[in-house]
Scaffold this active site. Structure first.
Site, PDB file in Angstrom:
ATOM      1  N   LYS A 283       0.849  -1.206   0.000  1.00  0.00           N
ATOM      2  CA  LYS A 283       0.000   0.000   0.000  1.00  0.00           C
ATOM      3  C   LYS A 283       0.879   1.250   0.000  1.00  0.00           C
ATOM      4  O   LYS A 283       0.627   2.202  -0.732  1.00  0.00           O
ATOM      5  CB  LYS A 283      -0.927  -0.006   1.219  1.00  0.00           C
TER       6      LYS A 283
ATOM      7  N   GLN B  33      -5.101  -1.593   9.386  1.00  0.00           N
ATOM      8  CA  GLN B  33      -5.015  -2.954   8.852  1.00  0.00           C
ATOM      9  C   GLN B  33      -5.670  -3.939   9.826  1.00  0.00           C
ATOM     10  O   GLN B  33      -5.393  -3.920  11.022  1.00  0.00           O
ATOM     11  CB  GLN B  33      -3.539  -3.327   8.620  1.00  0.00           C
TER      12      GLN B  33
ATOM     13  N   ASP C 186     -11.367   2.653   3.771  1.00  0.00           N
ATOM     14  CA  ASP C 186     -11.755   1.241   3.748  1.00  0.00           C
ATOM     15  C   ASP C 186     -13.272   1.071   3.582  1.00  0.00           C
ATOM     16  O   ASP C 186     -13.749  -0.017   3.267  1.00  0.00           O
ATOM     17  CB  ASP C 186     -11.353   0.575   5.074  1.00  0.00           C
TER      18      ASP C 186
HETATM   19  N1  GUN Z   1      -7.365  -7.051   6.107  1.00  0.00           N
HETATM   20  C1  GUN Z   1      -7.744  -7.836   5.070  1.00  0.00           C
HETATM   21  N2  GUN Z   1      -8.363  -7.108   4.130  1.00  0.00           N
HETATM   22  C2  GUN Z   1      -8.391  -5.839   4.584  1.00  0.00           C
HETATM   23  C3  GUN Z   1      -8.904  -4.629   4.039  1.00  0.00           C
HETATM   24  O1  GUN Z   1      -9.492  -4.566   2.953  1.00  0.00           O
HETATM   25  N3  GUN Z   1      -8.724  -3.529   4.809  1.00  0.00           N
HETATM   26  C4  GUN Z   1      -8.111  -3.568   6.011  1.00  0.00           C
HETATM   27  N4  GUN Z   1      -8.011  -2.434   6.697  1.00  0.00           N
HETATM   28  N5  GUN Z   1      -7.623  -4.681   6.537  1.00  0.00           N
HETATM   29  C5  GUN Z   1      -7.768  -5.800   5.808  1.00  0.00           C
END
Ligand code: GUN
Length: 304
Positions: free
Chosen positions: A54, A98, A121
């Site tokens: 990211k 995350q 998100d």
């Molecule tokens: N963990 C697995 N997929 C995601 C996601 O799309 N966003 C976040 N913040 N954590 C994750």
């Protein structure tokens, strides 16, 4: 294999390039630099890989990008105060925490504290509500379903009237995916671990979205001839054929046999995964543009 393999990796790269160009235009015309903060708690190796990619994508898009790595035993109060600080930081337009978080932290308390307009998100109840109320244009839409929808529309065009089956009912993928497909006028079924006779449910589907997190659980002979298969699963399994201790990634769908029946199918890796990160960049740019009083970009249209 008769199915067309959907190249998510290439489509995501194309989208990131368009986003980078749009970010440069925004910076040049308004001085606003899209800013994203990614928060990671603990040392989960898979999460660390995602967070690193990211950060890399954000830099390539000319964004301001910061990462906050907290110890696995960080107190909930400390995490909440970091979120409050980021909420008030004008250089940050998008905040991503995350998941999963360690057990001693109340996940919903953390997600609900993120300002909805910075919730890239799309997990805040305000954004969930806007999406399910049919106000997608005002919401932040979760990245994996939004990326999956772009792949689906590029593959087969108009989805109206199609029978869609989403397997998995998570807040991250299954539920928002179902809401997006419903907004595209699909007839949507959400299947899950208690669904009776899953093979028959899948056999009816023109569109299958697999998001269960179980390696190759969806068998190729369940797939209707010509169906579109979007495989969201990313599962690491042992691969002794590659040598002792080696592993490989597979999806939730048995790829080779499904590709015999499907019309279009996403591979794992190289399908939905790269799109998730591209859509995170898209959401961050959207958050920055909204704050600057600009309209949303149509990312599917940008891809042409
Ligand atoms: N963990 C697995 N997929 C995601 C996601 O799309 N966003 C976040 N913040 N954590 C994750």
């Amino acid at each position: 294999m008769t199915a067309v393999r959907i190249d998510g990796k290439a489509i995501a790269a194309e989208l990131r390039e368009k986003i980078a160009a749009e970010a440069q235009t925004l910076i040049g015309e308004t001085g606003v630099v899209p800013g994203i903060a990614v928060v990671i708690v603990g040392e989960d190796p898979a999460s660390k890989v995602y967070v690193a990619s990211k950060g890399k994508a954000a830099k390539e898009c000319h964004f301001h990008s910061v990462e906050h790595s907290l110890c696995a035993d960080v107190g909930e109060a400390e995490l909440l105060s970091l979120i409050e600080e980021l909420n008030g930081d004008d250089a940050i337009h998008g905040i991503l925490v995350q998941l999963p978080l360690p057990d001693h932290i109340d996940e919903s308390k953390v997600l609900n504290l993120i300002r909805p307009d910075k919730d890239v998100d799309g997990f805040h109840p305000i954004n969930v509500g806007l999406l399910t109320a049919g106000e997608r244009d005002k919401a932040m839409v979760p990245c994996t379903p939004a990326g999956s929808l772009i792949l689906a529309k590029r593959a087969i065009g108009n989805l109206s009237g199609k029978d869609a089956v989403v397997i998995g009912r998570s807040n991250i993928v299954g539920k928002p995916m179902a809401a997006l497909l419903l907004a595209e006028s699909c007839t949507v079924t959400i299947a899950h671990s208690r669904t009776k006779d899953l093979p028959d449910v899948v056999r009816r589907a023109d569109i299958v979205v697999a998001a269960v997190g179980r390696p190759e659980m969806i068998k190729g002979d369940w797939i209707k001839k010509g169906a579109l298969v979007i495989d969201v699963g990313i599962n690491r399994i042992p691969a002794p054929e590659r040598g002792e201790g080696k592993t490989r990634l597979v999806g939730d769908v048995e790829f080779d046999s499904a590709a015999e029946n499907a019309g279009h199918i996403t591979p794992v890796p190289g399908g939905v995964g790269p799109m998730t990160i591209a859509l995170l960049m898209a959401n961050t740019l959207t958050a920055a543009r909204r704050k600057a009083g600009l309209d949303d970009l149509d990312y599917a249209a940008l891809l042409g």
